[in-house]
Write an enzyme that holds these catalytic residues in place. Sequence first.
Site, PDB file in Angstrom:
ATOM      1  N   ASP A  13      -1.195  -4.073  -0.100  1.00 48.87           N
ATOM      2  CA  ASP A  13      -2.454  -4.340  -0.180  1.00 48.87           C
ATOM      3  C   ASP A  13      -3.634  -3.929   0.738  1.00 48.87           C
ATOM      4  O   ASP A  13      -4.389  -4.682   1.072  1.00 48.87           O
ATOM      5  CB  ASP A  13      -2.545  -5.818  -0.068  1.00 48.87           C
ATOM      6  CG  ASP A  13      -1.558  -6.573  -1.134  1.00 48.87           C
ATOM      7  OD1 ASP A  13      -1.762  -6.266  -2.279  1.00 48.87           O
ATOM      8  OD2 ASP A  13      -0.783  -7.362  -0.690  1.00 48.87           O
ATOM      9  N   HIS A  48      -3.557  -3.322  -7.886  1.00 51.03           N
ATOM     10  CA  HIS A  48      -4.802  -2.601  -7.369  1.00 51.03           C
ATOM     11  C   HIS A  48      -6.071  -2.683  -8.045  1.00 51.03           C
ATOM     12  O   HIS A  48      -6.101  -2.965  -9.458  1.00 51.03           O
ATOM     13  CB  HIS A  48      -4.473  -1.093  -7.656  1.00 51.03           C
ATOM     14  CG  HIS A  48      -3.513  -0.367  -6.955  1.00 51.03           C
ATOM     15  ND1 HIS A  48      -2.928   0.761  -7.024  1.00 51.03           N
ATOM     16  CD2 HIS A  48      -2.969  -0.791  -5.458  1.00 51.03           C
ATOM     17  CE1 HIS A  48      -1.949   1.242  -6.167  1.00 51.03           C
ATOM     18  NE2 HIS A  48      -1.919  -0.045  -5.257  1.00 51.03           N
TER      19      HIS A  48
END
Length: 407
Positions: A13, A48
């Site tokens: 992340d 994403h």
Amino acid sequence: MPAHVVVGLHYGDEGKGKIVDHYVARMRDEETPCRIVGRYNGGSNAGHTVKVNGVTYKFNQIPSGILHPKVISVIGCGTVVNPSELVQEIERLKSAGIEVSPENLRVSYRAHVITPECIEEDRVSGSRIETTRKGIGPTYARKANRTGMRMEDFCRANSNEAELLKPYVADAEDLVIETLEAGDFVLAEGAQATFLDIDFGNYPFVTSSHAVAGGACVGLGIPPTEIREIIGVAKICMSRVGEGPFPTEMGDYGRMKKDPLELLDEDGRYWEMTPEEKALVGKDDYQTARFLRRRGMEWGTMTRRPRRLGWPDLVLTRKAARINGITQLAITKVDVFNGIPVKVRIGGSDESPEYSERVYRWDSIIDGSRDLHDELAEFLDDLQNFVGTNVSIVSYGPSREETIPIY
Ligand code: IMP
Ligand code: MG
């Protein structure tokens, strides 16, 4: 032409999707634009997020290169694929107006298939380390045990999904090598990150594949000598989801796990903090983390779990830089620390980290003259000196425009 690799330096992340998008957009006007963006590991765990012209796109398995015309997106042999999720993702992108066809999306016939049994098994076996429950581990286990199912096998079966996906399945690794031989450019995108790598992460709190830059060779068929740049992506406020060590964690994970105020509601909204709690931001680590979680929307994109947050850890970042052999640093989400004194780890052990006496504080990213705020610039200077690699990109928001390339 060579290949570049984009790799996460921490626990995932970090904003790799956005950095990949930035690179592809930047290369568009160059003599050798990017021809392939390929994923080399992981499965549908990824979430994403890329924002372009005010529109947010979410990706699980398809590389964000799909947003760019004339770029082929490749899902490499090092990944594991959930067919029904892939079909849905293709449909979702198409209905958002993105062109997706076998012309611009190729899935390796060697990639292994996540079956419902693997997901079921992960639901049980994954709870110990808090996996994403997407069936990733059991799929890689079957691959290593030679009992797995590859995309080529899946396509031979008689099913609706097989019919839909068959046109996309190809010798993707050969396409990658051909592209490099033709003098074109390939960008490889890792899933998860360095300290979730099955060997270099904190075993057993790891994923089941090679997230480090070397994974791009075996997971996408890039010959090692073809790799030129390795872009390490680091999020300034570090995060981790799931169990495992986190030396600079703010506040207590056990407390966060039990805190009902840290769960998103059914519509994905969070609970506001009270004025009393806000008064503790910058003083109390737990409340600071709560504040930063809200500001940076630090909840899992797919799982919606609250992410554990931590102060910048230069020791881990340097370690990751060495493991991956990075040649550039991309720093993301610098805006979340605006107005908050930033503590930085520069030594000690993972169990007892030592912080710098110097605390950094910036209230804005850019001052009036379009220069970086002095204290942020000093932080970045100290970071690149410590890590030994130059910062080439600073990102301060989800949009493509909110990026400062430092050439
Ligand atoms: P798995 O990859 O689902 O087996 O999960 C293994 C570990 O990696 C767990 O700690 C997960 O929380 C973590 N993980 C997997 N995918 C991601 C991701 O996309 N972002 C952050 N952490 C992840
Ligand atoms: Mg993610």
